[in-house]
Design a protein around this motif. Sequence first.
Motif, PDB file in Angstrom:
ATOM      1  N   ASN A   1     -37.899 -49.659  -4.576  1.00 18.52           N
ATOM      2  CA  ASN A   1     -37.681 -50.918  -5.635  1.00 18.52           C
ATOM      3  C   ASN A   1     -36.590 -51.225  -5.528  1.00 18.52           C
ATOM      4  O   ASN A   1     -36.251 -52.088  -6.640  1.00 18.52           O
TER       5      ASN A   1
ATOM      6  N   ASP B   1     -38.363 -50.628 -15.799  1.00 14.81           N
ATOM      7  CA  ASP B   1     -39.476 -50.702 -15.118  1.00 14.81           C
ATOM      8  C   ASP B   1     -40.790 -51.261 -15.748  1.00 14.81           C
ATOM      9  O   ASP B   1     -41.423 -52.076 -15.304  1.00 14.81           O
TER      10      ASP B   1
ATOM     11  N   ARG C   1     -43.646 -51.255 -13.048  1.00 17.37           N
ATOM     12  CA  ARG C   1     -44.697 -49.991 -13.056  1.00 17.37           C
ATOM     13  C   ARG C   1     -45.079 -49.778 -14.657  1.00 17.37           C
ATOM     14  O   ARG C   1     -43.933 -49.968 -15.386  1.00 17.37           O
TER      15      ARG C   1
END
Length: 625
Positions: free
Chosen positions: A388, A435, A441
């Motif tokens: 990521n 995130d 996510r």
Amino acid sequence: MLIYQATKREFLNNVAADTLADTLEINIKEKMHRTTGHGEFRSWENSMNYMYHVLNHEEIPDDAGIAIEYNIPQTSKRVDFMISGYGQTSKPNVVVIELKQWEEVKALSGMDALVETYVGKGLRTVVHPSYQVWSYTRMIEDYNTSVQDRSIQIKPCAFLHNYKPKGNDPLLAKQYQEYIQEAPVFLKSQGSDLTEFIRQYIFRGDKQEILLDIDNGKIRPSKSLQEAISSVMQGNPEFIMLDDQKVAYEEIFKEAVKAKTDNRKHVMIIKGGPGTGKSVIAINLLADLTSKACQAVQYVTKNAAPRTVYEEKLCLGNKKGMTKKRFGNLFKGSGSFVDTAKNSLDTILCDEAHRLNEKSGLRNNLGENQIKEIIHAAKCSVFFLDENQRVTLKDIGSAKLIHHFAREAGADVTVLELSSQFRCNGSDGYLAWVDNILEIRKTANFTMTGIDYDLRILDSPQEVFDLIKQKNDVNGNSRLVAGYCWEWKSEGKKNPDITDIEIGNFKMSWNLDGSTFATTKGSINQIGCIHTTQGLEFDYVGVIIGEDMRYENGKIVTDYKKRAKTDQSLKGIKKMAKADPEKAAKTADEIIKNTYRTLLTRGMKGCYIYCCDEELARYLKQALN
């Protein structure tokens, strides 16, 4: 590896017969399996004629050893010219000469050992020749058993035979004197001075015996290097490992030691998010595999910033009186292994492995694949990975690709995961919030309620800067960073009076200090980018989110067209968009979000944010509660 070796008399005869350059070309093809470019061939012809005149002196013995293009073990670097023999006290000596075709240079202030000159048909930033040849000799001294066991003295120097000296010459500026004292520079019309320099150390010939001894020397770190790096780590709180950091360290150490003796390649993939201690583990392994396991080890990253910071930390913490930059050869760029021989190193510790590229070199035209080359070069390869944090189109580092090249090399593969969070006040919750809010996510952390982390969304960049400066005045370890949405003006790269980022009345320059942005005191008055901060951490970080990320119609949107044209991260995205618009949009979205995720997680204690898009700022404020 010796590409060419001869006695002085044989060398003079080869030059006189005009066969030397052809011999070098043939030997490189046979020994290194690579072809020689036209420019390199011409440089040999030019430089070797000058060396002919330097060595054609009756007091330099005819049977002194000569080596050209000595390939330094563990690296793809080659020493231009070596002369071996014995001194007046019968001690073995080698004079190492770096040869340059340069005709002019520009000194670079505020950058250690770097100059600008024309190389490869363009103006480039390169290391000063004295530093270059000095670092090469330190590498040989630190890792070659013959040099260590026989106490062979290596004397470096540089010969710029086309360079006419001038008043206040930039090549000889005060900032380079530390390295010039270690490795003298000889310029045009100073060939006789170089002859005298050689005569100081080569009194009696050796018939190439010393050079061949060096070429056959085993690779191991010297005792002085082992002791110095060990002294740095003892009691240093910055490098203390906790919990699963220690577990991972022990597992990697065991595999690295095993790989050196079992004649099998070992590849390890260490997965972990921001602040899980990947770099702390890597630096501890660098120190202990060198000092305790007597291994040839290198810490590798694509970006120079992490290497520069950790190299400085080792230098500052050194208690053994090691010369400044002595640790430099422990740190390498990810493109350093294009021509490195198989298993030249015991262990490579590749930090920020998600940033690895396919090709290497200034024009991205060298090598096949950096992952493959690292695995090829080392008995044990350790890849520290967070997928990521891939932030450019060229970033290819992934567990899948590492597995592919490991299988191709017949390597044993081990995968470890780090979960404990040591950044952001030990809060996994903040990372999960980031995130979730960036739609990277889905997590359960919709708000910051109950999360002990100083996060603020502010109404102006000036407010962010004022807060960061206050924090920096206390600890010296807080910085302001931004998304790459403002052009980096070429005329302002060395001039703090020229501002790049302008938001209303707020004006500031992109960081002028490059890879030392994280440690240079004056950089508090500059703004860092992803390339000078990734892999590093601060106590507090201020983040300016540019117009490449906005909040529209109830969701986060990204816009690569708002990125600066000088940013190379998305180079090629327009071409991709023409061929496959959906793929281009998805790829750019991932890179932009990963960039801000990385910037937003650089602060251990707090993060202060300004958004150029008012709707995004409003959304983030609501999401705090």
